[in-house]
Every structure is written in structure tokens, then in C-alpha cells.
Design an enzyme around this catalytic site. Structure first.
Site, PDB file in Angstrom:
ATOM      1  N   CYS A 132      -0.710   4.283   2.525  1.00 24.26           N
ATOM      2  CA  CYS A 132      -0.525   4.174   3.978  1.00 24.26           C
ATOM      3  C   CYS A 132      -0.280   2.713   4.344  1.00 24.26           C
ATOM      4  O   CYS A 132       0.868   2.277   4.350  1.00 24.26           O
ATOM      5  CB  CYS A 132      -1.690   4.781   4.749  1.00 24.26           C
ATOM      6  SG  CYS A 132      -3.337   4.279   4.220  1.00 24.26           S
ATOM      7  N   SER A 133      -1.334   1.957   4.609  1.00 22.61           N
ATOM      8  CA  SER A 133      -1.119   0.571   5.020  1.00 22.61           C
ATOM      9  C   SER A 133      -2.394  -0.226   4.821  1.00 22.61           C
ATOM     10  O   SER A 133      -2.747  -1.049   5.656  1.00 22.61           O
ATOM     11  CB  SER A 133      -0.696   0.529   6.483  1.00 22.61           C
ATOM     12  OG  SER A 133      -1.651   1.239   7.254  1.00 22.61           O
ATOM     13  N   CYS A 134      -3.103   0.012   3.731  1.00 23.33           N
ATOM     14  CA  CYS A 134      -4.336  -0.715   3.456  1.00 23.33           C
ATOM     15  C   CYS A 134      -4.007  -2.202   3.346  1.00 23.33           C
ATOM     16  O   CYS A 134      -3.007  -2.576   2.737  1.00 23.33           O
ATOM     17  CB  CYS A 134      -4.977  -0.183   2.176  1.00 23.33           C
ATOM     18  SG  CYS A 134      -5.382   1.578   2.289  1.00 23.33           S
ATOM     19  N   CYS A 188       0.879  -1.169   0.000  1.00 20.44           N
ATOM     20  CA  CYS A 188       0.000   0.000   0.000  1.00 20.44           C
ATOM     21  C   CYS A 188       0.909   1.208   0.000  1.00 20.44           C
ATOM     22  O   CYS A 188       1.568   1.493   0.999  1.00 20.44           O
ATOM     23  CB  CYS A 188      -0.919   0.038   1.224  1.00 20.44           C
ATOM     24  SG  CYS A 188      -1.817   1.605   1.353  1.00 20.44           S
TER      25      CYS A 188
END
Lengths: 105, 206
Positions: B113-115, B110
């Protein structure tokens, strides 16, 4: 960058609290996840300018900055309200004997 | 303030870190405003610390390896197929499965961000959230894979999938040779978190 033994899900209790706060607000419809992801992504980018983030503590510091700014921007939590409560918690810790539960009025 | 670790007789409680105090303040404020319920927060934390994790994704992969019809459904509609096993909700609403083959290796990142597909893999590891992985996985995926110990043939195509807040990807790793006739439980036990992100292959333990 290598694969390592499983990390704890949350390294610090406040990481877990912050995560849960955000998920709870999202699930109640105060904001959509894409709206949050956009704000958080932008904050990560700003934090990553000065140095490369390692995805640990610095990741959640960016998350906290992003959430405070996001809620303040939407009128859900004002900066001065957060500051006053932070001071109240600080005072409570400094005035509560060690071992006793800490609380604020 | 210097802190003497030999002094067990603290005059006052140990002051939490600055960010921990900011989170406490934020939580207090939101509770006061009636926007959140502390019990809900505890339930969310308990779910992610104790109930959800890569074991969910591993069960899905093991079933897909064992049942070609299930695999076909998973590849055409991963969201609905994961729901059949009871995996749904938070960040898993729009799930897409990408299958590793002899010709293709898939890697998920991702860049924003941090999906991540929470219902199937839990909370992402630190390295998935790091700037280094998020930028390099797209720019130099083979080098990143090599650092994770994944060596691919030159002729194997590497596809990098950039997760978003709307679409979460799950890698279906290749089933290793030597697992013919294994039960789904046995298969699930060798499917690692990293293999479902694409930074590891599934191997039969020696």
C-alpha cells in the site's frame, strides 16, 4: 514519473479526515496497523485492476472503500447506518441556506 | 445539476462530493458511537500538516553525517536512535536505516500500500502511493531512478527495500563532497525527502 514540487500534505479536506479517523481508531486499539494495511492493500489491488491508480484521489477512494468494509466487517459501523447518515448530510446541505453552518440532528 | 459560477446567490449550501459525504457520515457515526473524538482528529491532522515532515529525517541524516558514533548506532538500531532525537510513534516503531555508499544505492517502496516512516518523513507523496511506482520500483528500479533524474554507474548495486506495516526503511544518502565543516543545520537543509526514499541524491546547491 518525475520529482515535482512539494505536494500539499492532503489535497482535499476529506482525505485528511479519513486519514485521521483511521489513525485514531488504530491508536485506540480497534485494529492493528498490519490488519488495516492488509485490508487496504487488498482493496488497492482490486481498484487497480481496471486502471492504474495515480496515488491521489483514487488512492483515498480505495482507502474509504477499505475502511467502510473493514469497520462493517468488524461490526463497528454498519452499511445501512452509514447510508442513512450520508442521506441526512446530503439533505442538510441541500436545505441549509448558503453561508449558514450545515449540521444534522 | 448545472452550476452557474457567476451566480453567487446560491439558494443552498454547496453539496460536498460523494466521498466527502461518505466520510462525514462515517465520522458522525463513529462519534455517535463514542469510538472517536473530533478533537483527536483535529490534533492528528494538525500534526501531519504542520509539525511532522521530511525536516525530521533530514536532521537525523545530518547528525549521522556529522557524528560517526551516531551513524553506527543508527545503522544498528534506527528505532532507538531516532527516539534519541524525539522521533517516534505512528509507523516509526520499527525503523531500519539503509546507507548509500559508493557501491550501493538503496531505494524504498511499499508494494502492498504505502507504508512509510511517518515520524521522519510525514505523509508520503502521491507518486509513492501510485500503482506505477509501487510496481515498477521493484521490477525496473534503474529505469525508475533515471526518470527521477538519478543516473547511477552500471557497477553500482541497487537494493530495493519493500516497506511493510511492520518495518519502515529510511535511506541515509551519501554526504556530498564540498560539505566538509558544514554545521548540522546547513547539512539538514540540503537533505530532501526524495533522497531519504532513494529517488534523489543529495547535492550541494550551485
Amino acid at each position: 514519473m518525475t520529482s515535482s514540487p512539494p505536494d500539499p500534505v492532503f489535497e482535499q479536506p476529506w482525505h485528511a479526515q479519513l486519514f485521521a479517523l483511521t489513525v485514531s481508531l488504530n491508536e485506540q486499539g480497534y485494529f492493528s496497523w498490519p490488519e488495516w494495511a492488509e485490508k487496504f492493500g487488498a482493496t488497492l489491488k482490486i481498484h487497480g485492476v481496471a486502471r492504474s491508480l495515480n496515488g491521489g484521489e483514487d488512492y483515498f477512494l480505495a482507502w474509504l472503500d477499505a475502511l467502510e468494509g473493514f469497520l462493517s466487517g468488524r461490526g463497528l459501523a454498519q452499511t445501512d447506518e452509514m447510508r442513512v447518515l450520508k442521506e441526512a448530510w446530503t439533505e442538510a446541505y441541500l436545505s441549509t441556506p448558503h453561508g449558514s453552518p450545515v449540521s444534522i440532528d | 445539476m448545472p452550476h452557474d459560477s457567476l451566480d453567487h446567490d446560491h439558494a443552498h449550501s454547496v453539496l460536498p462530493s460523494d466521498p466527502a459525504l461518505r466520510v462525514k457520515a462515517l465520522e458522525t457515526l463513529l462519534v455517535q458511537k463514542g469510538l472517536i473524538d473530533p478533537k483527536t482528529l483535529d490534533a492528528i491532522i494538525d500534526t501531519y500538516e504542520n509539525k511532522i515532515g521530511p525536516q525530521n529525517g533530514a536532521r537525523l541524516v545530518a547528525k549521522a553525517w556529522s557524528d560517526p558514533d551516531f551513524m553506527a548506532k543508527l545503522m544498528s538500531d534506527a528505532t532507538a536512535t531516532a527516539l534519541e532525537l524525539g522521533f517516534y510513534g505512528r509507523q516509526g516503531e520499527h525503523l531500519v536505516a539503509v546507507q548509500n555508499t559508493e557501491a550501493v544505492h538503496n531505494l524504498v517502496v511499499c508494494t502492498l500500500c504505502s507504508c512509510y516512516p511517518w515520524p521522519l518523513l510525514g505523509i508520503p507523496p502521491s507518486w509513492y502511493k501510485s500503482d506505477a511506482y509501487r510496481s515498477r520500483a521493484v521490477r525496473e528500479p534503474r529505469k525508475v531512478l533515471a526518470e527521477f533524474g538519478v543516473q547511477l554507474n552500471e557497477d553500482k548495486e541497487v537494493r530495493v527495500w519493500d516497506s511493510t506495516a511492520e518495518i519502515r526503511y529510511l535511506v541515509i544518502p551519501q554526504r556530498p563532497l564540498g560539505t566538509e565543516g558544514w554545521s548540522e543545520d546547513a547539512l539538514a537543509s540540503i537533505v530532501s525527502r526524495d533522497s531519504m526514499i532513494g529517488t534523489a541524491l543529495v547535492e550541494v546547491p550551485q
